[in-house]
Motif scaffolding. Structure first.
Motif, mmCIF file in Angstrom:
data_model
loop_
_atom_site.group_PDB
_atom_site.id
_atom_site.type_symbol
_atom_site.label_atom_id
_atom_site.label_comp_id
_atom_site.label_asym_id
_atom_site.label_seq_id
_atom_site.Cartn_x
_atom_site.Cartn_y
_atom_site.Cartn_z
ATOM 1 N N LEU A 1 101.215 81.288 22.509
ATOM 2 C CA LEU A 1 102.218 82.965 23.487
ATOM 3 C C LEU A 1 100.403 83.536 23.797
ATOM 4 N N ILE A 2 100.140 84.244 24.269
ATOM 5 C CA ILE A 2 99.020 84.625 24.603
ATOM 6 C C ILE A 2 99.089 86.226 25.861
ATOM 7 N N SER A 3 98.658 87.313 25.648
ATOM 8 C CA SER A 3 98.487 88.321 26.289
ATOM 9 C C SER A 3 98.186 87.983 27.552
ATOM 10 N N ILE A 4 98.382 88.611 28.983
ATOM 11 C CA ILE A 4 98.049 88.063 30.277
ATOM 12 C C ILE A 4 98.017 89.344 31.153
ATOM 13 N N ASN A 5 97.751 89.429 32.092
ATOM 14 C CA ASN A 5 97.832 90.469 32.978
ATOM 15 C C ASN A 5 98.529 89.846 34.280
ATOM 16 N N PRO A 6 99.320 91.248 34.341
ATOM 17 C CA PRO A 6 100.103 90.651 36.185
ATOM 18 C C PRO A 6 99.802 90.413 37.325
ATOM 19 N N ASN A 7 98.158 89.700 37.330
ATOM 20 C CA ASN A 7 97.533 89.222 38.766
ATOM 21 C C ASN A 7 97.314 88.078 38.955
ATOM 22 N N ALA A 8 96.751 87.630 40.367
ATOM 23 C CA ALA A 8 96.550 86.132 40.940
ATOM 24 C C ALA A 8 96.045 85.287 39.870
ATOM 25 N N TYR A 9 95.360 85.974 39.078
ATOM 26 C CA TYR A 9 95.134 84.396 38.155
ATOM 27 C C TYR A 9 96.118 84.081 37.323
ATOM 28 N N ALA A 10 96.630 84.791 37.014
ATOM 29 C CA ALA A 10 97.676 84.752 36.157
ATOM 30 C C ALA A 10 99.073 83.939 37.028
ATOM 31 N N ALA A 11 99.625 83.905 37.765
ATOM 32 C CA ALA A 11 100.418 83.692 38.858
ATOM 33 C C ALA A 11 99.644 82.006 39.289
ATOM 34 N N SER A 12 98.486 81.743 39.784
ATOM 35 C CA SER A 12 98.021 80.839 39.411
ATOM 36 C C SER A 12 97.804 80.161 38.634
ATOM 37 N N VAL B 1 91.285 90.416 29.155
ATOM 38 C CA VAL B 1 91.959 89.310 29.035
ATOM 39 C C VAL B 1 91.075 88.030 29.714
ATOM 40 N N GLU B 2 90.868 87.970 30.798
ATOM 41 C CA GLU B 2 91.038 86.718 31.709
ATOM 42 C C GLU B 2 89.780 86.313 30.691
ATOM 43 N N GLU B 3 88.540 87.055 30.440
ATOM 44 C CA GLU B 3 87.031 86.504 29.581
ATOM 45 C C GLU B 3 87.348 85.113 28.358
ATOM 46 N N ASN B 4 88.720 86.058 28.123
ATOM 47 C CA ASN B 4 88.910 85.302 26.660
ATOM 48 C C ASN B 4 90.164 83.839 26.692
ATOM 49 N N PRO C 1 91.053 90.224 41.967
ATOM 50 C CA PRO C 1 90.882 88.679 40.769
ATOM 51 C C PRO C 1 89.870 88.652 39.871
ATOM 52 N N ALA C 2 90.175 87.073 38.507
ATOM 53 C CA ALA C 2 89.447 87.601 37.458
ATOM 54 C C ALA C 2 87.973 87.445 37.929
ATOM 55 N N SER C 3 88.023 86.792 38.904
ATOM 56 C CA SER C 3 85.619 86.648 38.976
ATOM 57 C C SER C 3 86.010 88.227 39.538
ATOM 58 N N THR C 4 85.954 88.669 40.172
ATOM 59 C CA THR C 4 85.670 89.925 40.573
ATOM 60 C C THR C 4 85.768 90.978 39.337
ATOM 61 N N ILE C 5 86.763 90.555 38.511
ATOM 62 C CA ILE C 5 86.743 91.784 37.558
ATOM 63 C C ILE C 5 85.659 91.419 36.771
ATOM 64 N N GLU C 6 84.933 90.318 36.804
ATOM 65 C CA GLU C 6 83.843 90.137 35.797
ATOM 66 C C GLU C 6 82.200 90.278 36.171
ATOM 67 N N GLN C 7 82.350 90.419 37.847
ATOM 68 C CA GLN C 7 81.620 91.044 38.004
ATOM 69 C C GLN C 7 81.403 92.974 38.464
ATOM 70 N N LEU C 8 82.599 93.398 38.218
ATOM 71 C CA LEU C 8 82.549 94.683 38.282
ATOM 72 C C LEU C 8 82.035 95.136 37.145
ATOM 73 N N HIS C 9 82.430 94.586 36.062
ATOM 74 C CA HIS C 9 81.915 95.045 34.650
ATOM 75 C C HIS C 9 80.664 95.715 34.490
ATOM 76 N N PRO C 10 79.687 94.492 34.685
ATOM 77 C CA PRO C 10 78.610 95.323 34.494
ATOM 78 C C PRO C 10 77.878 95.791 35.550
ATOM 79 N N LEU C 11 79.156 95.551 37.020
ATOM 80 C CA LEU C 11 78.563 96.563 37.686
ATOM 81 C C LEU C 11 78.147 97.859 37.259
#
Length: 435
Positions: free
Chosen positions: A101-112, A85-88, A394-404
């Motif tokens: 209206l958007i889909s969103i995850n309940p995380n720190a990125y959305a809260a920010s 979701v975050e990369e979109n 965090p959203a940036s960590t998710i982006e790193q985790l996927h290719p890892l």
């Protein structure tokens, strides 16, 4: 990140919902916004950007039904693509081009985003009022903003083919990771591919084996893991951190997954399991309708046994990806769509997906899978549960985790180096994103 209440909050709080599910649903049309057509007025068009890999047709059906009840509002449905979701959302936030209206995850990125005023306050909506109380902390920012509503109660489970298990002589479900490996070996010996691995879709690698690895190898041994994650003291550059990745790699190295697993996407993974090409699939409760309904072989579910012998498994349960309204000029109309999505229109998608609804009242006749309902009832009584990875990373960590995750499977990165990079990213985020 907002500190969540103790995992035992699941115990008992789901009881009213589970009772409603047992009664096969009820009607509560009072939660739905009334039609608001204005004679002669040009219709308002709102844009909905939705994460719906399992239910694109149903989302179109929901939008069409909403417009029939609200003829002054048209919905332009768009679907998120990629791995998260975050990369979109990030490019649209940066360009100030967010939909209504958007889909969103309940995380720190959305809260920010809520704290910045990008997301509208939804605390006054029928959707918020009707959401299960145990989910509301997930959708409340540290500053008290109510920024979205859950799309369901989400858990990741192991789906298994009961016929294949019987044919392989497996009469007892595995209770820990060592037993799980033994079951995989027994299935392979019997001529079956033990497990489908969605190596081409790292979102499910994260939701499945990564989340359960984190829950059982890290969170189970660190009661204050949420606080430690927030302040940068959660050390993942350890043997346990490496083992999160190592266990995923081990399954592939021992030949317990399907050929070409690195290129297997989400839909293909589900198809392989339902076609009888593998004995197990590591998928979400949100896919129960696709994995369990009308299959030639009986399908069951069990808690992923990523725990050590002698230790109780830590299940992964939390809020499913949900919906938020952006602060656009059409936010009032988008609020009406939000109420409809998780109100009167929810039955349209639910009866195809058969997940656990996130509401106190269920409008219309709701169909759920009894095994999924029983699973949620069982794990809600566990002393500890951990949410899916998209909630606490965090959203940036998710982006790193996927290719890892994919690099570890491909042999490009070692499990220990992957853990080190994950640790480095989390510590940087705790310092405010300074790398």
């Amino acid at each position: 990140m907002r500190e969540r209440s103790t995992p035992s909050r699941w115990t008992g709080l789901l009881a009213p919902l589970l009772l409603l599910l047992a009664l096969a649903g009820c009607s509560d049309d009072s939660q739905v916004s009334a039609p608001s057509a204005t004679a002669g007025a040009a219709p308002t068009t709102i844009t909905a950007l939705v994460w719906a890999p399992d239910w694109p047709k149903e989302m179109h059906d929901v939008a069409a039904a909403f417009s029939r009840e609200h003829p002054d509002i048209r919905v332009d449905v768009q679907f998120m693509i990629g791995n998260s979701v975050e990369e979109n959302l990030k490019p649209k936030v940066a360009a100030n081009q967010l939909p209504d209206l958007i889909s969103i995850n309940p995380n720190a990125y959305a809260a920010s985003l809520a704290e910045q005023g990008v997301l509208a306050e939804v605390g006054q909506t029928a959707a918020w009022s009707n959401m299960l109380d145990l989910l509301k902390p997930d959708w409340t920012s540290a500053g008290g903003k109510h920024f979205g509503v859950a799309g369901g109660v989400a858990a990741t489970v192991i789906y298994y083919n009961k016929t294949m298990f019987r044919d392989a002589g497996i009469s007892r479900l595995p209770q820990n990771f060592e037993e799980f490996l033994a079951v995989c070996a027994q299935l392979k010996k019997a001529g079956y591919t033990p497990l489908v691995l969605d190596g081409g879709f790292p979102n499910m690698l994260g939701n499945g084996p990564f989340s359960h690895g984190f829950a059982n190898l890290v969170a189970a041994n660190r009661p204050d893991w949420r606080a430690a994650l927030a302040n940068g003291s959660l050390d993942l550059d350890t043997a346990a951190g490496a083992d999160i990745f190592g266990r995923i790699k081990l399954l592939a190295a021992r030949g317990y997954v399907q050929p070409d697993y690195l290129n297997t996407g989400y839909d293909e993974g589900i198809r392989l399991f339902t076609a009888g090409r593998a004995a197990m699939a590591f998928e979400g409760t949100w896919a129960a309708g696709r994995l369990m309904v009308g299959k030639r072989d009986e399908v069951g579910v069990f808690i992923p046994p990523w725990n050590a012998p002698g230790k109780l498994a830590v299940p992964v349960v939390g809020s499913e990806t949900g919906f938020a309204v952006c602060n656009t000029r059409h936010r009032a109309a988008a609020m009406q769509l939000l109420d409809y999505l998780v109100g009167k229109g929810f039955v349209i998608q639910q009866n195809a997906r058969r997940n656990i609804p996130p509401m106190k009242q269920l409008p219309g006749r709701m169909v759920t899978d009894p095994q999924i309902t029983a699973y949620i009832r069982e794990v809600s009584a566990y002393p500890q549960v951990v949410p899916p990875y998209y909630v606490f990373l965090p959203a940036s960590t998710i982006e790193q985790l996927h290719p890892l995750l994919q690099d570890v499977l491909a042999g490009k990165t070692s499990p220990r180096d992957a853990a080190r990079q994950l640790d480095r990213s989390l510590r940087a985020e705790a310092r405010g994103g300074a790398h």
